[in-house]
Enzyme design. Sequence first.
Site, PDB file in Angstrom:
ATOM      1  N   ASP A 168       0.837  -1.192   0.000  1.00 25.02           N
ATOM      2  CA  ASP A 168       0.000   0.000   0.000  1.00 25.02           C
ATOM      3  C   ASP A 168       0.884   1.258   0.000  1.00 25.02           C
ATOM      4  OD1 ASP A 168      -1.475  -2.245   0.793  1.00 25.02           O
ATOM      5  OD2 ASP A 168      -2.889  -1.042   1.934  1.00 25.02           O
ATOM      6  N   ASN A 171      -9.546  -1.066  -1.472  1.00 27.50           N
ATOM      7  CA  ASN A 171     -10.787  -0.522  -0.932  1.00 27.50           C
ATOM      8  C   ASN A 171     -10.800   1.006  -0.965  1.00 27.50           C
ATOM      9  OD1 ASN A 171      -8.777  -0.993   1.274  1.00 27.50           O
ATOM     10  ND2 ASN A 171     -10.317   0.024   2.548  1.00 27.50           N
ATOM     11  N   HIS A 172      -9.621   1.653  -0.875  1.00 28.74           N
ATOM     12  CA  HIS A 172      -9.602   3.118  -0.928  1.00 28.74           C
ATOM     13  C   HIS A 172      -9.894   3.631  -2.340  1.00 28.74           C
ATOM     14  CE1 HIS A 172      -8.205   4.475   3.133  1.00 28.74           C
ATOM     15  NE2 HIS A 172      -8.020   3.164   3.228  1.00 28.74           N
ATOM     16  N   HIS A 203      -0.612   4.665  -0.247  1.00 31.25           N
ATOM     17  CA  HIS A 203      -1.367   5.692   0.493  1.00 31.25           C
ATOM     18  C   HIS A 203      -0.784   7.098   0.328  1.00 31.25           C
ATOM     19  CE1 HIS A 203      -4.461   3.323   2.322  1.00 31.25           C
ATOM     20  NE2 HIS A 203      -3.602   2.464   2.858  1.00 31.25           N
ATOM     21  N   ASP A 237      -4.616   0.521  -2.949  1.00 28.14           N
ATOM     22  CA  ASP A 237      -4.583   1.578  -1.928  1.00 28.14           C
ATOM     23  C   ASP A 237      -3.449   2.554  -2.224  1.00 28.14           C
ATOM     24  OD1 ASP A 237      -6.837   0.725  -0.649  1.00 28.14           O
ATOM     25  OD2 ASP A 237      -5.893   0.369   1.287  1.00 28.14           O
TER      26      ASP A 237
END
Length: 294
Positions: A26, A81-82, A28, A55
């Site tokens: 991830d 999911n993000h 982010h 993500d």
Amino acid sequence: MSALSTIARCQRLAANSAGRDLVVGDLHGHRSLFERVLERMNFDPARDRVLSVGDLIDRGPESLDTLALIEQPWFHAVLGNHELMLLNFLGYYGSRIHNRKSFPSGSGQWVIEAASRSRKRLGRLADRLASLPLAIHVDASVPFNVTHGDLHPLGDSQQNLLDVAGVSVHVADSATTSRRNIGEAMKCGFVDLDFAGQPVQVSDAPFGELPLTYVGHSPLTRVTVHRSYVYVDQRVGERSARRPEDRPPTVLDQTRFSFWLRGVALARKGAEARERVVFPLRTGPSVRVAAARA
């Protein structure tokens, strides 16, 4: 923008005969940290590929620029999911688990500025995002998968993953948030090891029915392996008393890691076989003689 009802289930990629396949956890919104790792690894965009567990956005300072990685020919990502939270917020579909109103007030605060200053760019990236798959399968000499959450909502069959063209966006919501396998892993015993300076914990059941399957979503301090799943979300950007600088994302050379892990499994299997011979030696005189000869 068109209504999104189905997500591509799995994209198949041929083996990379020219260079390396690197798997990244991830991100982010930490593109700069990611690029520093690639530089240290002598990444060559003409030969090497990066496969992302998703993500890419939220939490960090560079969400839009990190999302733009999906336009690079060497970068291959699955939906996290993000990303689905963003698509839900932008009106591509109506999620049953993500709240559209709370997204920009939480980790998605960046999207308000992006929509104001870079609307066309955001729209272009969102359209591309909507076409990303839930999983990637690489047909290499050591085949492997990349996905965001556990594949349990889709079943444990690799053939099922490859044969079905698409899944409902609501099933994708469930799959990208699944943590069933890591929940089972935490009930197991682990051995702590080191791979190229990266701490790794390997459960007593490192391999399962799937080929190696790299996943994110579950933030763990170490790369964690259980039943073919390799968890590569190590809390990018996080600081602590022991680590005052931003934590870089995890990036693994897939071929090197898979062979290393196979060696670990064989070594553990050999150690267990020796234990089965040695430990019973204390129970009877005949076996003690065998131990002395060994």
